[in-house]
Each structure stands twice: as C-alpha cells, then as structure tokens.
Design a protein around this motif. Structure first.
Motif, PDB file in Angstrom:
ATOM      1  N   ARG A 203       0.830  -1.206   0.000  1.00  0.00           N
ATOM      2  CA  ARG A 203       0.000   0.000   0.000  1.00  0.00           C
ATOM      3  C   ARG A 203       0.865   1.257   0.000  1.00  0.00           C
ATOM      4  O   ARG A 203       0.560   2.236  -0.690  1.00  0.00           O
ATOM      5  CB  ARG A 203      -0.942  -0.023   1.201  1.00  0.00           C
ATOM      6  CG  ARG A 203      -2.006   1.044   1.158  1.00  0.00           C
ATOM      7  CD  ARG A 203      -3.044   0.778   2.230  1.00  0.00           C
ATOM      8  NE  ARG A 203      -4.037  -0.173   1.809  1.00  0.00           N
ATOM      9  CZ  ARG A 203      -4.790  -0.904   2.635  1.00  0.00           C
ATOM     10  NH1 ARG A 203      -4.616  -0.806   3.937  1.00  0.00           N
ATOM     11  NH2 ARG A 203      -5.689  -1.734   2.163  1.00  0.00           N
ATOM     12  N   ILE A 204       1.955   1.251   0.762  1.00  0.00           N
ATOM     13  CA  ILE A 204       2.852   2.410   0.785  1.00  0.00           C
ATOM     14  C   ILE A 204       3.458   2.620  -0.602  1.00  0.00           C
ATOM     15  O   ILE A 204       3.579   3.752  -1.081  1.00  0.00           O
ATOM     16  CB  ILE A 204       3.958   2.220   1.841  1.00  0.00           C
ATOM     17  CG1 ILE A 204       3.363   2.318   3.249  1.00  0.00           C
ATOM     18  CG2 ILE A 204       5.059   3.258   1.671  1.00  0.00           C
ATOM     19  CD1 ILE A 204       4.375   2.123   4.368  1.00  0.00           C
ATOM     20  N   GLY A 205       3.831   1.524  -1.248  1.00  0.00           N
ATOM     21  CA  GLY A 205       4.389   1.630  -2.594  1.00  0.00           C
ATOM     22  C   GLY A 205       3.393   2.202  -3.582  1.00  0.00           C
ATOM     23  O   GLY A 205       3.748   3.043  -4.426  1.00  0.00           O
ATOM     24  N   ALA A 277      -8.344   2.841  -4.797  1.00  0.00           N
ATOM     25  CA  ALA A 277      -8.933   1.589  -4.303  1.00  0.00           C
ATOM     26  C   ALA A 277      -8.457   1.307  -2.879  1.00  0.00           C
ATOM     27  O   ALA A 277      -9.236   0.859  -2.025  1.00  0.00           O
ATOM     28  CB  ALA A 277      -8.550   0.439  -5.235  1.00  0.00           C
ATOM     29  N   ASP A 278      -7.177   1.571  -2.607  1.00  0.00           N
ATOM     30  CA  ASP A 278      -6.666   1.422  -1.241  1.00  0.00           C
ATOM     31  C   ASP A 278      -7.378   2.361  -0.279  1.00  0.00           C
ATOM     32  O   ASP A 278      -7.750   1.993   0.829  1.00  0.00           O
ATOM     33  CB  ASP A 278      -5.164   1.714  -1.207  1.00  0.00           C
ATOM     34  CG  ASP A 278      -4.336   0.566  -1.748  1.00  0.00           C
ATOM     35  OD1 ASP A 278      -4.718  -0.584  -1.518  1.00  0.00           O
ATOM     36  OD2 ASP A 278      -3.328   0.830  -2.412  1.00  0.00           O
ATOM     37  N   LEU A 279      -7.558   3.597  -0.728  1.00  0.00           N
ATOM     38  CA  LEU A 279      -8.166   4.604   0.135  1.00  0.00           C
ATOM     39  C   LEU A 279      -9.599   4.216   0.509  1.00  0.00           C
ATOM     40  O   LEU A 279     -10.055   4.483   1.624  1.00  0.00           O
ATOM     41  CB  LEU A 279      -8.133   5.960  -0.581  1.00  0.00           C
ATOM     42  CG  LEU A 279      -8.076   7.225   0.275  1.00  0.00           C
ATOM     43  CD1 LEU A 279      -6.877   7.199   1.211  1.00  0.00           C
ATOM     44  CD2 LEU A 279      -8.000   8.467  -0.614  1.00  0.00           C
ATOM     45  N   ARG A 307      -2.274  10.166   2.419  1.00  0.00           N
ATOM     46  CA  ARG A 307      -2.282  10.080   3.872  1.00  0.00           C
ATOM     47  C   ARG A 307      -1.016   9.417   4.395  1.00  0.00           C
ATOM     48  O   ARG A 307      -0.355   8.644   3.703  1.00  0.00           O
ATOM     49  CB  ARG A 307      -3.505   9.262   4.322  1.00  0.00           C
ATOM     50  CG  ARG A 307      -4.849   9.840   3.911  1.00  0.00           C
ATOM     51  CD  ARG A 307      -5.181  11.090   4.706  1.00  0.00           C
ATOM     52  NE  ARG A 307      -5.277  10.792   6.109  1.00  0.00           N
ATOM     53  CZ  ARG A 307      -6.383  10.355   6.730  1.00  0.00           C
ATOM     54  NH1 ARG A 307      -7.489  10.171   6.025  1.00  0.00           N
ATOM     55  NH2 ARG A 307      -6.389  10.118   8.028  1.00  0.00           N
ATOM     56  N   ALA A 308      -0.705   9.711   5.661  1.00  0.00           N
ATOM     57  CA  ALA A 308       0.406   9.048   6.337  1.00  0.00           C
ATOM     58  C   ALA A 308      -0.011   7.620   6.665  1.00  0.00           C
ATOM     59  O   ALA A 308      -1.117   7.375   7.157  1.00  0.00           O
ATOM     60  CB  ALA A 308       0.777   9.808   7.608  1.00  0.00           C
ATOM     61  N   LYS A 312       2.425  -1.264   8.124  1.00  0.00           N
ATOM     62  CA  LYS A 312       1.498  -2.295   7.660  1.00  0.00           C
ATOM     63  C   LYS A 312       0.490  -1.766   6.648  1.00  0.00           C
ATOM     64  O   LYS A 312      -0.361  -2.521   6.172  1.00  0.00           O
ATOM     65  CB  LYS A 312       0.760  -2.905   8.858  1.00  0.00           C
ATOM     66  CG  LYS A 312       1.673  -3.684   9.798  1.00  0.00           C
ATOM     67  CD  LYS A 312       0.883  -4.326  10.933  1.00  0.00           C
ATOM     68  CE  LYS A 312       1.782  -5.144  11.840  1.00  0.00           C
ATOM     69  NZ  LYS A 312       1.032  -5.788  12.945  1.00  0.00           N
ATOM     70  N   GLY A 313       0.564  -0.483   6.342  1.00  0.00           N
ATOM     71  CA  GLY A 313      -0.316   0.080   5.327  1.00  0.00           C
ATOM     72  C   GLY A 313      -1.623   0.617   5.839  1.00  0.00           C
ATOM     73  O   GLY A 313      -2.524   0.929   5.049  1.00  0.00           O
TER      74      GLY A 313
END
Length: 436
Positions: A203-205, A277-279, A307-308, A312-313
C-alpha cells in the motif's frame, strides 16, 4: 454600562462627580477645550494658496464600536496569510526584537534605520549559528519582513539596507563560494528508474507511485500535492483530471482543472486508480484498532488524497499533528522522494540533489527539450504568464553540466617521488585508458 468619575476637592474630603455612560457609545478622548489649534501635516499633505491643513482636533467622533472587533475577527487578522508565511515573518521579527533588547536598542513601537542597518551588519558578519553565511536572498526577505512591521511613513530606509545586502552579495558571499542550491531535474529518464524500484504490491508503494506521477504530471510543489483532496482528482479513461485550488503564484486566483494524459511510461491512470482503491478500504484508526471495519472512511470528498501510513499500510493516527492535521507535510514528501531516488541509485543527478522540487524541474526540462513553448510551460507549472523562471531556473538539461569523468590532467606525469609510487600501485592512467 460603566461609571466614569472625576475628583473635586472639598473641605470635608473628596467628592466624586460621577456620570453613567453606555459602553457602546463611549467616545475616545477629545482635545481639551480651549487648547490652541493644532494641524495635521504629513509628507502627503498637499495645499494651495489660502488653504490650511486639516485640524488635529477635527477627528470623527469615533466610539468603541469603531475600533473594537469580535475575538474571531481579531484572530483572522492576526493569522492572515499562509501559515508558513506567518511563521517566517513572526520569527524574523522576533529575532530582530531580541537582538535589539540585547544591544539596548529600540525595536518597538518604532525603530530607526540605524538599528536595522546595524542588525543586518551583525547578520553578515557573524553568519548563521552553524557557521555558514546567510544568503543574500534570505537577508532581502528578512529586510522586507522587518521593515513592513512598521506603519507606512514610519518605516526605516529599506533601500539603504538592500544596497548593503547587494554589496555583501558581490564582495563577501560570492567570493566565499556562496551560490544558490538547486534541486536536480527528475526527468522521465530518471523518474522511470525510481518508479521501477518501488514495490507496488504494498500500500505504501502504491501511494508513493501515485504521488510521484501526479506531482510530475502537474509540476507540483510538495505542499501542493499534499493539499489535494479526494474530490480534486478524477480518473478518466485516457488520463486524470486534477483540480488545483490555489498555488504559490496564484494565491488569489480561481481554481482550475488540468488534464494529464495517460502514458505507458508513467501509467498514471492505473497508479491513481490503485491508490484510490486502497483509500476506499481504509478507515480512520482508533486507540485500539488501526483499521476498524465500522470506522470513519478515509475516502471522503473533503479528506486529503494522500495520507500518512503505518508500515502495515494502515492510516496513522494524527492526534498530535496540530499544524497539518490529516494532511501530510511538505517535508514528509521531500523525505519520501529522496528515499525513493536513493533506492533507485539517482540521489544525485548531474551533481545536484534530488528533492521533491525535482518533480517540478524535471517535467519542465522534458517539455523544454521537446520544444514546448514557454507560455504553455508557464501555464502547466502555474508560473506567471510573463515569467521566465521555467527557462532560467527550472530547466536542467543533462548537457548543461560536464558529466564525463575524464580529466585532461591525467596526461601529465606525476612529479617527484609520487611518480614511482604511482607506477608501483598502478594508479597513474593515460588519457587513452578507459576510466572505470
């Protein structure tokens, strides 16, 4: 209601003559009755024959209502302007005031040109706490902040201080090796290397990749990409629409939509869709659950787009982020860009450091080399229409810096005992020998 009182002497003691007045209608002090006429003359007074200046005692009958404002309005006045501007302005003035106190000079409510000149002389001679010199551009900014602290007509002579600073630039700063630090241009040639090293299975990537391509496509400053809201990015079939509410050079202008066309090397549509999609899956963390299923969604129109995240994402709690709240800081973006560039082996490009500003210089350089007119690049980067910054400052073509590692002095033999040492160790190279 308030009571005002005056004292009158009396053989038996003091007698108070009181008068009850309404607070809202209380007048400001007027000139004593029978006082000689006084006139208001300033450097802006213009008269002709037979005219007299305006009398000082002929002021409008102001009351409390005319000078008092509600606390909320006072707060708006005090906090006007961008936060960074206020912080920089106030800290500069505080430092000047503290120096004046230490030197037993007067900083407020007014000051003298000599005080300001002496202060800037002190800055030029002592330099920064870390031992480096102040840049002339920083000193010019300090001068403007300090001089504008005083009412017009009572301001120190800024022109004298500016001349001092320009002399300092030519006679001290430049000869001492002072020069303006520039960021490298993260052009597509290098950006694709950075993107290739990002693990977009995390997710960070996915967040970082989406941020990088959007910042490149919009020529954004770091604070502008962090200020984006969810509702300000719309994905189309062949590109992405991005709304910029305001920019550094268009603070008071109207917001605008701009289209970034999708391209195979950036894959903007896919990367932005993946992050959105993650958000949609993320919920605001609580004290006991990092991503509660029934928590408040992160994907809301007026919430920040980026977002920060925790390792673990999940969303980081922003309980102590009193300045930016849920929004990332520009510093966080800069640190991310530098870390991603370093991981890709492009922390330095042509001897210049990669920073978040490299994503502003990079696309401008790519467009300039593709012969995109300056006017179109000014529009894309939100520079003023008549600005030449895109050509003079933000263009970083590779050819402007000698990147070869060939040194013509390699042809000159070492002199003295060093020649034998070089032969023994094999360190001397001929000009024709390839350099590893």
């Amino acid at each position: 209601m308030t009571t005002t009182a005056t004292q009158a002497t009396d053989p038996d003691g003091i007698v108070y003559e009181a008068e009850i007045v309404d607070d809202d209608e209380r007048l400001l002090p007027a000139a004593p009755a029978g006082a000689p006429a006084r006139y208001r003359i300033t450097r802006h007074t213009i008269l002709t024959d037979g005219e007299l200046p305006p009398r000082a005692d002929e002021e409008p009958p102001f009351t409390n209502k005319d000078i008092y404002v509600p606390p909320s309005v006072k707060k708006r006045i005090t906090e006007r302007g961008a936060r960074n501007t206020r912080v920089n302005r106030d800290s500069t003035r505080t430092r000047f005031e503290q120096w004046c106190v230490k030197e037993r000079r007067i900083a407020q409510p007014t000051t003298t040109t000599a005080n300001v000149a002496a202060y800037f002389g002190h800055l030029m001679e002592t330099g920064k706490p870390d031992g480096s010199k102040y840049s002339p551009d920083s000193l010019l900014a300090y001068c403007s902040r300090i001089v504008s602290w005083y009412p017009k007509g009572e301001r120190p002579d800024a022109s004298l201080v500016r001349e001092m600073i320009e002399d300092y630039r030519l006679e001290e700063y430049i000869p001492a090796g002072g020069e303006k630090e520039q960021s490298a241009g993260l052009t597509l040639k290098y950006l694709v290397k950075v993107l290739a090293k990002i693990d977009e299975t995390t997710r960070i990537g996915r967040r970082d990749a989406a941020m990088l391509v959007l910042q490149y496509g919009m020529l954004y400053r770091s604070i502008e990409v962090t200020n984006l809201l969810v509702k300000q990015v719309r994905v189309d079939t062949d590109g992405v629409w991005v709304w910029t509410a305001k920019s550094k050079t268009r603070r008071n202008g109207k917001g605008r939509w701009r289209f970034i066309r999708d391209r195979a090397d950036l894959r903007i549509v896919a990367r932005v869709r993946a992050w959105l999609a993650d958000l949609r899956e993320l919920r605001e963390p609580t004290e006991h659950d990092q991503n509660p299923t029934d928590g408040e969604p992160a994907y809301l129109p007026t919430k920040p787009l980026f977002r920060a995240l925790t390792t673990k994402g999940n969303l980081k709690r922003r309980k102590n982020a009193t300045v930016r709240g849920l929004f990332l800081t520009g510093r966080a973006v800069n640190e991310m860009v530098q870390a991603r560039a370093a991981a890709a082996g492009v922390a330095l490009i042509n001897g210049l450091k990669v920073t978040s500003h490299s994503l502003r210089a990079g696309p401008n350089t790519d467009m300039a080399e593709a012969l995109v007119p300056l006017s179109e690049r000014n529009t894309a980067g939100d520079w003023h229409a008549d600005s030449t910054l895109a050509d003079d400052i933000y263009n970083r073509p590779d050819g402007t810096i000698d990147t070869s590692r060939d040194d013509p002095l390699d042809a000159v033999p070492l002199w003295g005992d060093f020649e034998g040492q070089a032969a023994a160790t094999g360190t001397q190279k001929s000009r024709s020998e390839p350099i590893s």
